[in-house]
Scaffold this motif. Structure first.
Motif, PDB file in Angstrom:
ATOM      1  N   ALA A 100     -69.824   0.564   8.551  1.00 41.84           N
ATOM      2  CA  ALA A 100     -68.498   0.222   8.026  1.00 41.84           C
ATOM      3  C   ALA A 100     -67.324  -0.205   8.695  1.00 41.84           C
ATOM      4  O   ALA A 100     -66.613  -1.042   8.410  1.00 41.84           O
ATOM      5  N   PRO A 101     -66.966   0.613   9.748  1.00 39.22           N
ATOM      6  CA  PRO A 101     -65.959   0.064  10.640  1.00 39.22           C
ATOM      7  C   PRO A 101     -66.131  -1.375  11.309  1.00 39.22           C
ATOM      8  O   PRO A 101     -64.815  -1.851  11.736  1.00 39.22           O
ATOM      9  N   LEU A 102     -67.130  -1.996  11.257  1.00 38.18           N
ATOM     10  CA  LEU A 102     -67.306  -3.434  11.741  1.00 38.18           C
ATOM     11  C   LEU A 102     -66.394  -4.397  10.920  1.00 38.18           C
ATOM     12  O   LEU A 102     -66.162  -5.401  11.276  1.00 38.18           O
ATOM     13  N   PHE A 103     -66.220  -3.816   9.556  1.00 40.20           N
ATOM     14  CA  PHE A 103     -65.445  -4.721   8.664  1.00 40.20           C
ATOM     15  C   PHE A 103     -63.933  -4.447   8.235  1.00 40.20           C
ATOM     16  O   PHE A 103     -63.448  -3.062   8.649  1.00 40.20           O
ATOM     17  N   PRO A 104     -63.257  -5.161   8.174  1.00 43.84           N
ATOM     18  CA  PRO A 104     -61.609  -5.005   7.971  1.00 43.84           C
ATOM     19  C   PRO A 104     -61.570  -3.981   6.550  1.00 43.84           C
ATOM     20  O   PRO A 104     -62.373  -3.812   5.731  1.00 43.84           O
ATOM     21  N   GLN A 105     -60.660  -2.947   7.004  1.00 41.31           N
ATOM     22  CA  GLN A 105     -60.416  -2.032   5.884  1.00 41.31           C
ATOM     23  C   GLN A 105     -59.292  -2.204   5.216  1.00 41.31           C
ATOM     24  O   GLN A 105     -58.164  -2.729   6.055  1.00 41.31           O
ATOM     25  N   VAL A 106     -59.319  -2.379   3.988  1.00 41.77           N
ATOM     26  CA  VAL A 106     -58.271  -2.908   3.066  1.00 41.77           C
ATOM     27  C   VAL A 106     -58.047  -1.748   1.954  1.00 41.77           C
ATOM     28  O   VAL A 106     -58.844  -1.011   1.194  1.00 41.77           O
ATOM     29  N   ASP A 107     -56.657  -1.622   1.953  1.00 41.04           N
ATOM     30  CA  ASP A 107     -55.982  -0.457   0.835  1.00 41.04           C
ATOM     31  C   ASP A 107     -55.219  -1.094   0.033  1.00 41.04           C
ATOM     32  O   ASP A 107     -54.314  -1.808   0.620  1.00 41.04           O
ATOM     33  N   PHE A 133     -40.400  -1.804  -8.887  1.00 39.64           N
ATOM     34  CA  PHE A 133     -41.809  -2.036  -8.916  1.00 39.64           C
ATOM     35  C   PHE A 133     -42.264  -2.509  -7.399  1.00 39.64           C
ATOM     36  O   PHE A 133     -41.619  -3.679  -7.126  1.00 39.64           O
ATOM     37  N   ARG A 134     -42.974  -2.122  -7.111  1.00 36.38           N
ATOM     38  CA  ARG A 134     -43.847  -2.532  -5.767  1.00 36.38           C
ATOM     39  C   ARG A 134     -45.290  -2.407  -5.655  1.00 36.38           C
ATOM     40  O   ARG A 134     -45.874  -1.449  -6.361  1.00 36.38           O
ATOM     41  N   ALA A 135     -46.009  -3.498  -5.333  1.00 33.71           N
ATOM     42  CA  ALA A 135     -47.397  -3.441  -5.090  1.00 33.71           C
ATOM     43  C   ALA A 135     -47.711  -4.135  -3.959  1.00 33.71           C
ATOM     44  O   ALA A 135     -46.918  -5.096  -3.453  1.00 33.71           O
ATOM     45  N   GLY A 136     -48.680  -3.738  -3.262  1.00 33.30           N
ATOM     46  CA  GLY A 136     -49.419  -4.457  -1.987  1.00 33.30           C
ATOM     47  C   GLY A 136     -50.499  -4.189  -1.406  1.00 33.30           C
ATOM     48  O   GLY A 136     -51.019  -3.214  -2.102  1.00 33.30           O
ATOM     49  N   PHE A 137     -50.816  -4.818  -0.162  1.00 34.50           N
ATOM     50  CA  PHE A 137     -52.204  -4.314   0.320  1.00 34.50           C
ATOM     51  C   PHE A 137     -52.018  -4.379   1.905  1.00 34.50           C
ATOM     52  O   PHE A 137     -51.025  -5.009   2.506  1.00 34.50           O
ATOM     53  N   ASP A 138     -52.660  -3.435   2.282  1.00 34.27           N
ATOM     54  CA  ASP A 138     -52.681  -3.051   3.872  1.00 34.27           C
ATOM     55  C   ASP A 138     -53.967  -3.146   4.489  1.00 34.27           C
ATOM     56  O   ASP A 138     -54.968  -2.743   3.724  1.00 34.27           O
ATOM     57  N   THR A 139     -54.137  -3.785   5.443  1.00 37.74           N
ATOM     58  CA  THR A 139     -55.530  -4.105   6.129  1.00 37.74           C
ATOM     59  C   THR A 139     -55.496  -3.874   7.661  1.00 37.74           C
ATOM     60  O   THR A 139     -54.325  -3.997   8.058  1.00 37.74           O
ATOM     61  N   PRO A 317     -59.675  -0.095  26.617  1.00 40.06           N
ATOM     62  CA  PRO A 317     -58.614  -0.415  25.562  1.00 40.06           C
ATOM     63  C   PRO A 317     -59.157  -0.976  24.376  1.00 40.06           C
ATOM     64  O   PRO A 317     -60.351  -1.223  24.450  1.00 40.06           O
ATOM     65  N   ALA A 318     -58.476  -0.512  23.323  1.00 40.16           N
ATOM     66  CA  ALA A 318     -58.851  -0.712  21.966  1.00 40.16           C
ATOM     67  C   ALA A 318     -57.969  -1.823  21.479  1.00 40.16           C
ATOM     68  O   ALA A 318     -56.601  -1.635  21.475  1.00 40.16           O
ATOM     69  N   VAL A 319     -58.388  -2.852  20.632  1.00 46.79           N
ATOM     70  CA  VAL A 319     -57.466  -3.855  20.048  1.00 46.79           C
ATOM     71  C   VAL A 319     -57.745  -3.779  18.545  1.00 46.79           C
ATOM     72  O   VAL A 319     -58.961  -3.930  18.160  1.00 46.79           O
ATOM     73  N   SER A 320     -56.720  -3.603  17.851  1.00 47.60           N
ATOM     74  CA  SER A 320     -56.708  -3.843  16.363  1.00 47.60           C
ATOM     75  C   SER A 320     -55.961  -4.802  15.708  1.00 47.60           C
ATOM     76  O   SER A 320     -54.749  -5.137  16.289  1.00 47.60           O
ATOM     77  N   LEU A 321     -56.303  -5.460  14.536  1.00 51.48           N
ATOM     78  CA  LEU A 321     -55.644  -6.504  13.960  1.00 51.48           C
ATOM     79  C   LEU A 321     -55.159  -5.716  12.829  1.00 51.48           C
ATOM     80  O   LEU A 321     -55.888  -5.337  11.900  1.00 51.48           O
ATOM     81  N   THR A 322     -53.779  -5.792  12.593  1.00 49.35           N
ATOM     82  CA  THR A 322     -53.259  -5.033  11.047  1.00 49.35           C
ATOM     83  C   THR A 322     -52.454  -6.070  10.509  1.00 49.35           C
ATOM     84  O   THR A 322     -51.876  -7.023  11.242  1.00 49.35           O
ATOM     85  N   GLY A 323     -52.435  -5.916   9.256  1.00 50.45           N
ATOM     86  CA  GLY A 323     -51.621  -6.729   8.404  1.00 50.45           C
ATOM     87  C   GLY A 323     -51.360  -6.133   6.831  1.00 50.45           C
ATOM     88  O   GLY A 323     -51.861  -5.250   6.719  1.00 50.45           O
ATOM     89  N   ASN A 324     -50.197  -6.572   6.293  1.00 56.41           N
ATOM     90  CA  ASN A 324     -49.924  -6.230   5.036  1.00 56.41           C
ATOM     91  C   ASN A 324     -49.225  -7.170   4.208  1.00 56.41           C
ATOM     92  O   ASN A 324     -48.528  -7.989   4.929  1.00 56.41           O
ATOM     93  N   ILE A 325     -49.224  -7.288   3.101  1.00 57.12           N
ATOM     94  CA  ILE A 325     -48.507  -8.130   2.127  1.00 57.12           C
ATOM     95  C   ILE A 325     -47.904  -7.003   1.049  1.00 57.12           C
ATOM     96  O   ILE A 325     -48.827  -6.568   0.456  1.00 57.12           O
ATOM     97  N   SER A 326     -46.887  -7.548   0.523  1.00 58.49           N
ATOM     98  CA  SER A 326     -46.165  -6.574  -0.446  1.00 58.49           C
ATOM     99  C   SER A 326     -45.330  -7.714  -1.374  1.00 58.49           C
ATOM    100  O   SER A 326     -44.793  -8.506  -0.988  1.00 58.49           O
ATOM    101  N   THR A 327     -45.151  -7.174  -2.729  1.00 61.29           N
ATOM    102  CA  THR A 327     -44.163  -7.799  -3.571  1.00 61.29           C
ATOM    103  C   THR A 327     -43.397  -6.568  -4.358  1.00 61.29           C
ATOM    104  O   THR A 327     -44.034  -5.587  -4.458  1.00 61.29           O
ATOM    105  N   SER A 328     -42.197  -6.771  -4.501  1.00 66.76           N
ATOM    106  CA  SER A 328     -41.030  -5.798  -5.212  1.00 66.76           C
ATOM    107  C   SER A 328     -40.494  -6.689  -6.140  1.00 66.76           C
ATOM    108  O   SER A 328     -40.082  -7.822  -6.090  1.00 66.76           O
ATOM    109  N   ALA A 329     -40.124  -5.882  -7.349  1.00 69.43           N
ATOM    110  CA  ALA A 329     -39.564  -6.700  -8.394  1.00 69.43           C
ATOM    111  C   ALA A 329     -38.546  -5.697  -9.141  1.00 69.43           C
ATOM    112  O   ALA A 329     -38.949  -4.326  -9.285  1.00 69.43           O
ATOM    113  N   LEU A 330     -37.613  -5.894  -9.918  1.00 74.56           N
ATOM    114  CA  LEU A 330     -37.039  -5.057 -10.778  1.00 74.56           C
ATOM    115  C   LEU A 330     -37.603  -4.739 -12.074  1.00 74.56           C
ATOM    116  O   LEU A 330     -37.495  -3.895 -12.857  1.00 74.56           O
ATOM    117  N   LYS A 331     -38.468  -5.637 -12.327  1.00 75.42           N
ATOM    118  CA  LYS A 331     -39.148  -5.387 -13.707  1.00 75.42           C
ATOM    119  C   LYS A 331     -40.746  -5.667 -13.436  1.00 75.42           C
ATOM    120  O   LYS A 331     -41.167  -6.619 -12.241  1.00 75.42           O
TER     121      LYS A 331
END
Length: 499
Positions: A100-107, A133-139, A317-331
């Motif tokens: 499983a750790p060979l693949f990207p982990q997405v939350d 309101f806020r929603a997003g993904f972390d990888t 050494p260990a190299v990781s690639l991290t990223g996230n995307i999020s969106t927020s709004a009042l409604k």
């Protein structure tokens, strides 16, 4: 270069980085190479032959239907087999965990916040209540630059192979134990029947002695000796009944049933099945392929070797690639349209600089464990060779012993019959009859025990050569069924507190 072109170039570089790093990935630690085993070219106690042994369902050669049924029941119900099956499922699941750790982990994440701000002084804004309101993904994705994950998968794969070999070993032992216990029980039944027949004959001799004593032909001492001999023979029966009951109880446990389940099994006087022709022993190298314990030890050595590389990779050494995307709004409805969208992506580098020698010690631990597995494999090979040699010698010598005991039993039976005839005519004393009957019982009982020993040594030879249950066994189905596994109201069962 325009800013838009620069942005596109930066993004392309970030996306290409994982590919370039994966292409340049390497492996550390030793690669597993099966060790060379110094084996003799032939067995000391068997004629040279290049043909491998035929070990398929060897217990059927006893031609005992009850034994065949009990072996089938044991494979299906034995609890050691159930544990070995569960260990295979555990090893396979551990391998999936390693992959499983060979693949990207997405939350994914989401949040709702309601806030109120109160104005102070003469502000014209007043009190304001807002919803957010806020929603997003972390990888995240850790790149396997030095093969730590590959070594973990390699170790887990070897572990799954070892678990399957462990099941084969449990089945081999189980089939041998069931066959040996059935032979043992048949032997006790035969010895009980012999003791009862002998006691009945001795009762007749006792009655004859009493008649001759009343006629004044013999002394009271002869009558006492005859009574003592009958009592001594009958005293053997309870001990044999106890041993038979213990064998049946042990057999019930082997098939996964309570002892009472064997109450009506193997009924009757019983006879020790004739021992079949022993299998070909092949050559010692065949043991490395057919013995599950040797195969399992070899897989564990391979697993221990892979874990050295896994521990060694942790020092790099260990190299990781991290990223996230999020969106927020009042409604809530604006999350997909009129919302603020943010994202980030980039690599991170972790370099072990100082850890007090912990990582180097972990490598030393792995190497020491590999050496233990190597010694265990070599010991398993030597033990397997010893088992075969012992079984070959024991089987051959027990056949010679059985032939001599058969001759002795025949001669003792004839001597007892002649003594009875001569005693009735007054040709010999009662002591001669007493000695002849004792010798007959002892010789016939020893003959039965030799038949048991011969059959047991035949079983031991098949086990030593690796003969066991060769048919596929279902291992994917859990023994314990969990019908409800999803979310549900929690039920608490509280045990009363004992004062």
């Amino acid at each position: 270069m325009r800013s838009g072109d620069r942005l596109i170039s930066d993004r392309a570089g970030l996306l290409a980085l994982p590919v370039l790093l994966c292409l340049s990935a390497c492996a550390v630690g030793p690669d597993y190479v099966p060790p060379m085993q110094a084996l003799p070219s032939q067995w000391n106690a068997a004629s040279p032959t290049r043909r491998p042994p035929a070990l398929s369902e060897w217990w059927r050669q006893f031609k005992d239907p009850a034994l065949n049924r009990l072996v089938e029941e044991a494979v299906a119900g034995n609890l050691d087999v159930a544990q070995a099956k569960a260990r295979i499922r555990e090893a396979r699941a551990s391998r999936v965990q390693a992959i499983a750790p060979l693949f990207p982990q997405v939350d994914g994440s989401a949040s709702v916040t309601r806030s109120r701000s109160a104005s102070s002084g003469d502000s014209s804004f007043g009190n304001v209540t807002r919803n957010s309101f806020r929603a997003g993904f972390d990888t995240s994705w850790e790149l396997d630059l030095f093969g730590a994950r590959d070594r973990a998968i390699e170790a887990a794969t070897y572990g799954a192979d070892a678990a399957e070999d462990d099941l084969d070993g449990v089945l081999l032992t189980l089939v041998g134990d069931v066959a040996s216990t059935v032979i043992e029980a048949r032997g006790y039944q035969a010895r009980i029947a012999l003791a009862r027949r002998t006691a009945a004959t001795q009762r007749e001799t006792e009655a004859l002695t009493k008649v001759r004593f009343q006629a004044g032909a013999v002394s009271a001492a002869d009558t006492a000796r005859a009574t003592a001999q009958v009592a001594s023979t009958e005293a053997q029966i309870p001990a044999l009944e106890i041993a038979l009951s213990e064998s049946l109880n042990r057999l019930a446990i082997l098939i996964g049933r309570p002892p009472s389940a064997m109450a009506n099994r193997l009924v009757g006087a019983g006879q020790v099945p004739a021992t079949p022709t022993p299998p070909r022993a092949g050559v010692p190298a065949d043991v490395l392929r057919s013995r599950p314990d040797v195969r399992r030890a070899e897989r564990l050595l391979a697993q221990a070797t892979a874990r050295i590389g896994q521990a060694e990779a942790a020092r790099y050494p260990a190299v990781s690639l991290t990223g996230n995307i999020s969106t927020s709004a009042l409604k809530l409805g604006d999350l997909a349209k009129n919302s603020a969208i943010g994202w980030s992506i980039g690599p991170s580098l972790s370099v072990p600089i100082f850890n007090g020698g912990e990582l180097a010690a972990a490598v030393d631990v792995a190497r020491a464990q590999r050496d233990q597995s190597d010694a265990a494999l070599r010991l398993a090979v030597l033990t397997a060779l010893q088992d075969v040699e012992d079984a070959l010698v024991g089987l051959r010598q027990e056949r010679l012993r059985l032939a001599s005991l058969a001759t002795a039993a025949t001669a003792s039976g004839e001597a007892a019959r002649l003594s009875q005839t001569l005693y009735r005519s007054g040709g010999i004393s009662f002591l001669d009859v007493l000695d002849a009957e004792r010798s007959q019982y002892s010789a016939e009982d020893a003959l039965i025990q030799s038949r048991i020993a011969l059959a047991t040594r035949f079983i031991a030879l098949n086990k030593a050569l690796g003969g066991g249950w060769l048919r596929p066994v279902e291992v994917s189905r859990p023994r314990v069924d969990d019908p409800q596994q999803g979310p549900r109201p929690r039920a608490l069962t509280l045990e009363p507190v004992q004062p």
